[in-house]
Design an enzyme around this catalytic site. Structure first.
Site, short mmCIF file in Angstrom:
data_model
loop_
_atom_site.label_atom_id
_atom_site.label_comp_id
_atom_site.label_asym_id
_atom_site.label_seq_id
_atom_site.Cartn_x
_atom_site.Cartn_y
_atom_site.Cartn_z
N GLY A 104 0.83 -1.20 0.00
CA GLY A 104 0.00 0.00 0.00
C GLY A 104 0.86 1.25 0.00
O GLY A 104 2.02 1.23 -0.42
N CYS A 105 0.31 2.35 0.49
CA CYS A 105 1.02 3.62 0.48
C CYS A 105 2.34 3.52 1.24
O CYS A 105 2.36 3.11 2.40
CB CYS A 105 0.14 4.70 1.12
SG CYS A 105 0.93 6.31 1.24
N PHE A 106 3.43 3.91 0.59
CA PHE A 106 4.74 3.77 1.24
C PHE A 106 4.94 4.74 2.40
O PHE A 106 5.85 4.57 3.20
CB PHE A 106 5.90 3.87 0.25
CG PHE A 106 5.83 5.00 -0.76
CD1 PHE A 106 5.19 6.20 -0.51
CD2 PHE A 106 6.44 4.84 -2.01
CE1 PHE A 106 5.16 7.23 -1.44
CE2 PHE A 106 6.42 5.86 -2.96
CZ PHE A 106 5.77 7.05 -2.66
N TRP A 107 4.09 5.75 2.51
CA TRP A 107 4.21 6.67 3.65
C TRP A 107 4.12 5.93 4.98
O TRP A 107 4.78 6.28 5.94
CB TRP A 107 3.10 7.72 3.59
CG TRP A 107 3.23 8.72 2.51
CD1 TRP A 107 4.30 8.92 1.68
CD2 TRP A 107 2.23 9.68 2.12
NE1 TRP A 107 4.04 9.96 0.80
CE2 TRP A 107 2.77 10.43 1.05
CE3 TRP A 107 0.95 9.96 2.56
CZ2 TRP A 107 2.07 11.45 0.43
CZ3 TRP A 107 0.24 10.98 1.95
CH2 TRP A 107 0.79 11.72 0.89
N ASP A 183 -6.30 2.80 0.02
CA ASP A 183 -5.53 3.02 -1.21
C ASP A 183 -5.87 1.92 -2.21
O ASP A 183 -5.52 0.76 -2.00
CB ASP A 183 -4.03 3.02 -0.91
CG ASP A 183 -3.65 4.10 0.08
OD1 ASP A 183 -4.06 5.25 -0.12
OD2 ASP A 183 -2.95 3.78 1.07
#
EC number: 1.8.4.11
Length: 279
Positions: A104-107, A183
């Site tokens: 998913g979102c790498f943040w 996401d």
């Protein structure tokens, strides 16, 4: 900005030449150069540029490199300081190894790994696609085949690859092939990218153990693929949890709540199976 006019103009020119700068952003940057050439005050031209960029910046809708420049314009230097990527390009020492996980979102994938003992570096980036040096816009638009991922460089004497894989399962929903959490899209699908046969065996065994546990009651969709080129993401995305703590905490809270819900369902399922209420 704490820099002289020549240094700032150089950054403006670099953004104009940057292929990932959007046409509208490029037009505003060119206008600064044109206005200064027409003898407009440089400070005034930058102030006008900040006003034009502000609405998009507040909605996080500027491209990453232009976002960094905007933060410099408004004096938020800590959010624009470049992360040292030299470790990504350096050759690993004999005691070091790399792992790549897409979840998913790498943040939200950096902090859980970065704070573990034995972790040397964690980078956000793009991998698994067909285009060299992709931009965030291209990956989010699903034009390149890349997924958002993190590259982890670790000391094998302190933490093992098996431990990293076990942590990875705790951070993702392995039953969701269409993305992760809020996401959605192929660029957010869960994938373990392996560098060698040993990593593949560890990842495969771990996945089989999860499948056999029937913890989720649904098919495990996480893929295991051979690692390909990992392209570090724009500086804006690196160590996002440090540079944008308020926004990160909101995203991380939602992610943790959903993961807690999944684990609760899994434990309840295990109890019901023990009682022979379900199979």
């Amino acid at each position: 900005m704490g820099e002289n006019q020549t240094e700032i103009e150089s950054k403006v020119y670099n953004l104009i030449l940057n292929p990932h700068t959007r046409d509208w952003e490029r037009a505003q940057l060119r206008e600064v150069i044109d206005e200064v050439a027409a003898e407009k005050s440089f400070d005034r031209a930058l102030a006008d540029l900040e006003v034009k960029f502000r609405p998009l910046a507040l909605r996080n809708n500027l491209t990453p490199d232009v976002t960094d420049f905007y933060h410099q314009l408004v004096g938020n230097k800590s959010s624009a300081d470049p992360l040292d990527l030299s470790r990504h390009y350096a050759k690993d020492a004999p005691n070091q190894e790399r792992a790549i996980f897409a979840g998913g979102c790498f943040w939200c994938m950096v902090e859980p790994f970065e704070k573990r003992p034995g972790i040397i570096a964690v980078f956000s980036g793009y991998t698994g696609g067909e285009v060299a040096n992709p931009s965030y816009d291209q990956v989010v638009g699903q034009y390149t085949g890349h997924v958002e991922a993190v590259e982890i460089i670790f000391d094998k004497r302190v933490i093992s690859y098996k431990e990293l894989v076990e942590l990875y399962w705790q951070l993702t929903d392995p039953t969701d092939a269409g993305g992760q959490f809020n996401d959605r899209g192929n660029n957010y699908q869960p994938i373990i990218f392996v560098y060698n046969s040993q990593q593949r065996q560890i990842a495969t065994d771990s996945k089989m153990k999860l499948i056999e546990s029937d913890f989720y009651g649904r098919p495990i969709m996480t893929k295991i693929k051979a690692a390909t080129t990992f392209w570090p993401a724009e500086n804006f995305h690196q160590e996002f949890y440090k540079k944008n703590p308020k926004r990160y905490k909101g995203l991380e809270r939602e992610r943790k709540l959903f993961l807690r819900y999944l684990r609760l369902k899994g434990r309840l399922r295990a109890i019901l199976k023990q009682l022979n209420i379900i199979r």
